[in-house]
Enzyme design. Structure first.
Site, mmCIF file in Angstrom:
data_model
loop_
_atom_site.group_PDB
_atom_site.id
_atom_site.type_symbol
_atom_site.label_atom_id
_atom_site.label_comp_id
_atom_site.label_asym_id
_atom_site.label_seq_id
_atom_site.Cartn_x
_atom_site.Cartn_y
_atom_site.Cartn_z
ATOM 1 N N TYR A 14 0.805 -1.225 0.000
ATOM 2 C CA TYR A 14 0.000 0.000 0.000
ATOM 3 C C TYR A 14 0.839 1.278 0.000
ATOM 4 C CZ TYR A 14 -3.466 -3.431 1.407
ATOM 5 O OH TYR A 14 -4.277 -4.529 1.456
ATOM 6 N N HIS A 19 -4.685 5.982 -0.846
ATOM 7 C CA HIS A 19 -5.160 5.933 0.539
ATOM 8 C C HIS A 19 -4.057 6.281 1.543
ATOM 9 C CE1 HIS A 19 -9.040 5.212 2.132
ATOM 10 N NE2 HIS A 19 -8.977 3.930 2.384
ATOM 11 N N TYR A 64 -4.597 -0.775 9.766
ATOM 12 C CA TYR A 64 -5.308 -0.635 8.499
ATOM 13 C C TYR A 64 -6.299 0.507 8.663
ATOM 14 C CZ TYR A 64 -2.984 -4.707 6.708
ATOM 15 O OH TYR A 64 -2.016 -5.582 6.294
ATOM 16 N N ASN A 66 -9.426 1.312 8.125
ATOM 17 C CA ASN A 66 -10.770 1.279 8.705
ATOM 18 C C ASN A 66 -10.799 1.163 10.221
ATOM 19 O OD1 ASN A 66 -11.426 1.378 6.040
ATOM 20 N ND2 ASN A 66 -12.376 -0.636 5.952
ATOM 21 N N ASN A 112 -13.829 5.721 6.011
ATOM 22 C CA ASN A 112 -13.895 4.775 7.123
ATOM 23 C C ASN A 112 -12.812 4.990 8.181
ATOM 24 O OD1 ASN A 112 -16.238 3.433 6.304
ATOM 25 N ND2 ASN A 112 -15.087 2.154 4.878
#
Length: 188
Positions: A14, A19, A64, A66, A112
């Site tokens: 990632y 994000h 993560y 969320n 989120n």
């Protein structure tokens, strides 16, 4: 102590995704302010140092996206830091790529990571620096878009947005956040 929290997802997969612009900003601040992220606790990677005579904590939640609030609440509690001293940096689909926008409160807006942060902090009144990543085109799913890498065309705008976000963080060390917000939101 002032806390700057950049939201994102941990791991190489990632690293350079849309994000993770919050993580990118924390990495930039870590270099600029010479604060190594050498502590791992509370499901986060963080470092503490002094900038302009002020004690500063930089953090990247490793939960993560969320579940970001699961890191931030215990961290603030442990160091007895009021929510007023927190600035959260994250990506925003509703802003054009490369645009930054500061806010002092608000809803999660479908994000989120912010939803989790609001839930765990018990308030939506905390300072935020939003970095625009734009919206997907050609029917691409939002999840694929936010977890995708920036295009070559987007890279320069994102690098500049990360720099501007870092400058906004630095300005907030010297001025009230509302003043910094008015200054940076006025920039086009």
């Amino acid at each position: 102590m002032l806390v700057f929290a950049g939201l994102g997802n941990p791991g190489k997969t990632y690293e350079n995704t849309r994000h993770n612009v919050g993580f990118m900003t924390i990495d930039e601040l870590s270099k600029e302010w010479n604060i190594p992220l050498d502590k791992t606790k509370f499901n986060g990677q963080y470092g503490i140092g002094f900038v302009s005579g002020k004690k500063v904590l930089l953090v990247k939640p490793l939960t993560y996206m969320n579940l970001s609030g699961e890191c931030l609440r215990p961290l603030l509690d442990y160091y007895e830091i009021p929510v007023d001293n927190l600035k959260v940096i994250y990506d925003d689909l509703d802003l054009p790529t490369g645009r930054i926008r500061l806010r002092t409160k608000g809803s999660a807006g479908g994000h989120n990571g912010i939803k989790s942060t609001i839930q765990h902090l018990g308030t939506s009144e905390f300072n935020r620096i939003r970095i625009g990543i734009g919206r997907p085109v050609n029917g691409m799913k939002v999840v694929d878009y936010v977890l995708g890498a920036f295009t070559d065309e987007e890279e320069p705008a994102i690098k500049e947005a990360v720099r501007q976000s870092a400058k906004a963080c630095e300005a907030s060390l010297e001025k009230p956040f509302l003043e910094v917000m008015n200054e940076f939101n006025a920039k086009v």
